[in-house]
Design a protein around this motif. Structure first.
Motif, PDB file in Angstrom:
ATOM      1  N   UNK A 133      68.026 -28.219  36.225  1.00  0.00           N
ATOM      2  CA  UNK A 133      66.947 -27.336  35.784  1.00  0.00           C
ATOM      3  C   UNK A 133      67.002 -26.056  36.604  1.00  0.00           C
ATOM      4  N   UNK A 134      67.336 -24.951  35.949  1.00  0.00           N
ATOM      5  CA  UNK A 134      67.363 -23.639  36.595  1.00  0.00           C
ATOM      6  C   UNK A 134      66.150 -22.851  36.110  1.00  0.00           C
ATOM      7  N   UNK A 135      65.351 -22.340  37.035  1.00  0.00           N
ATOM      8  CA  UNK A 135      64.133 -21.618  36.665  1.00  0.00           C
ATOM      9  C   UNK A 135      64.464 -20.289  35.991  1.00  0.00           C
ATOM     10  N   UNK A 136      63.823 -20.034  34.852  1.00  0.00           N
ATOM     11  CA  UNK A 136      64.122 -18.827  34.078  1.00  0.00           C
ATOM     12  C   UNK A 136      63.687 -17.539  34.738  1.00  0.00           C
ATOM     13  N   UNK A 137      62.756 -17.643  35.698  1.00  0.00           N
ATOM     14  CA  UNK A 137      62.236 -16.437  36.342  1.00  0.00           C
ATOM     15  C   UNK A 137      62.853 -16.209  37.725  1.00  0.00           C
ATOM     16  N   UNK A 138      64.029 -16.825  37.981  1.00  0.00           N
ATOM     17  CA  UNK A 138      64.728 -16.624  39.253  1.00  0.00           C
ATOM     18  C   UNK A 138      66.132 -16.085  38.984  1.00  0.00           C
ATOM     19  N   UNK A 139      66.244 -14.773  38.752  1.00  0.00           N
ATOM     20  CA  UNK A 139      67.533 -14.194  38.373  1.00  0.00           C
ATOM     21  C   UNK A 139      68.531 -14.054  39.515  1.00  0.00           C
ATOM     22  N   UNK A 140      68.083 -14.263  40.765  1.00  0.00           N
ATOM     23  CA  UNK A 140      68.988 -14.123  41.910  1.00  0.00           C
ATOM     24  C   UNK A 140      69.418 -15.518  42.384  1.00  0.00           C
ATOM     25  N   UNK A 141      70.225 -16.175  41.559  1.00  0.00           N
ATOM     26  CA  UNK A 141      70.616 -17.556  41.827  1.00  0.00           C
ATOM     27  C   UNK A 141      71.601 -17.606  42.994  1.00  0.00           C
TER      28      UNK A 141
END
Length: 241
Positions: A94-102
């Protein structure tokens, strides 16, 4: 072992509506997040799962992969479970959609849990970081976790756990970082099992897994994600871009 990333993407965020479609350096937030997940090269596939035609069309327009939710869902786990139910996959991240700096490193550490789990005893893996500031520890918006000697989660809470009755006991406090990797079966079990009292009380979906006996392996990290929850967060992200 087939590993995919799924990015749950609701359009109607409570605190910042339509935040995933906001411009971030010439691309939308959700596009930035999707592309960052792909660039880690950790996944066999990356999908955005959404209730929104706008978000779905956005990802398709850049050549990405998106899935429309059929039902209304209370949690990200429910949304992801519906999306992957008929996919041939072993591990779902699950990757959070509001965290663009992975950040690739903590994601890789979470996936390593399953590569080392030869008996397939671990159902989920997630992240935690040590916290020492009492303002952070006491803030109910910061979810705390306690683990056993093998790093398995015992409990998650918005409250201070453990309670510091003895100040010199040498206790370390950990904040839960909401990146999850699931075995597909554990995720589908969550989808089918009813919410119990602990989850309902704390409003923490990870407690459903614990209440039904699932094993959650916690990995310690120093990583702190950069999420976009408010217009102010978006302005900070634009400066970073």
């Amino acid at each position: 072992m087939k590993i995919i990333a799924v990015i749950p993407a609701r359009y109607a965020s409570t605190r910042f509506p339509a935040k995933l479609m906001q411009d971030l350096g010439g691309k939308t937030v959700i596009t930035r997040t999707y592309e960052a997940a792909v660039k880690t090269n950790l996944f066999d596939d990356v999908f955005v799962v959404t209730d929104s035609k706008l978000i779905y069309d956005e990802i398709i327009s850049i050549g990405g992969k998106a899935i429309r939710s059929i039902k209304e869902h209370e949690s990200g786990s429910d949304r992801i479970a519906e999306a992957v139910e008929n996919l041939d996959v072993d591990i779902v991240v699950n990757v959070q959609g509001d965290e663009p700096f992975i950040n690739k490193e903590p994601l890789a550490a979470v996936l390593e849990v399953f590569r080392n789990d030869t008996k397939q005893e671990i159902d989920l893996a997630s992240l935690m970081r040590e916290i020492k500031d009492w303002e952070i520890i006491e803030n109910p918006n910061n979810v705390k976790v306690i683990v056993d000697q093998n790093g398995l989660a015992l409990y998650f809470s918005r409250a201070v756990i453990p309670y510091p009755r003895e100040k010199n006991a040498g206790v370390r406090y950990f904040q839960h970082i909401g990146i999850y990797a699931f075995r597909k079966k554990a995720l589908l079990d969550f989808y089918k099992l009813p919410m119990k009292s602990l989850e309902a009380s704390e409003k923490l979906e990870q407690l459903r897994y614990l209440e039904y006996g699932k094993k959650i392996k916690m990995v310690e990290t120093t990583h702190v994600g950069i999420g976009i929850d408010t217009p102010e967060d978006l302005e900070k992200a634009r400066k970073m871009i």
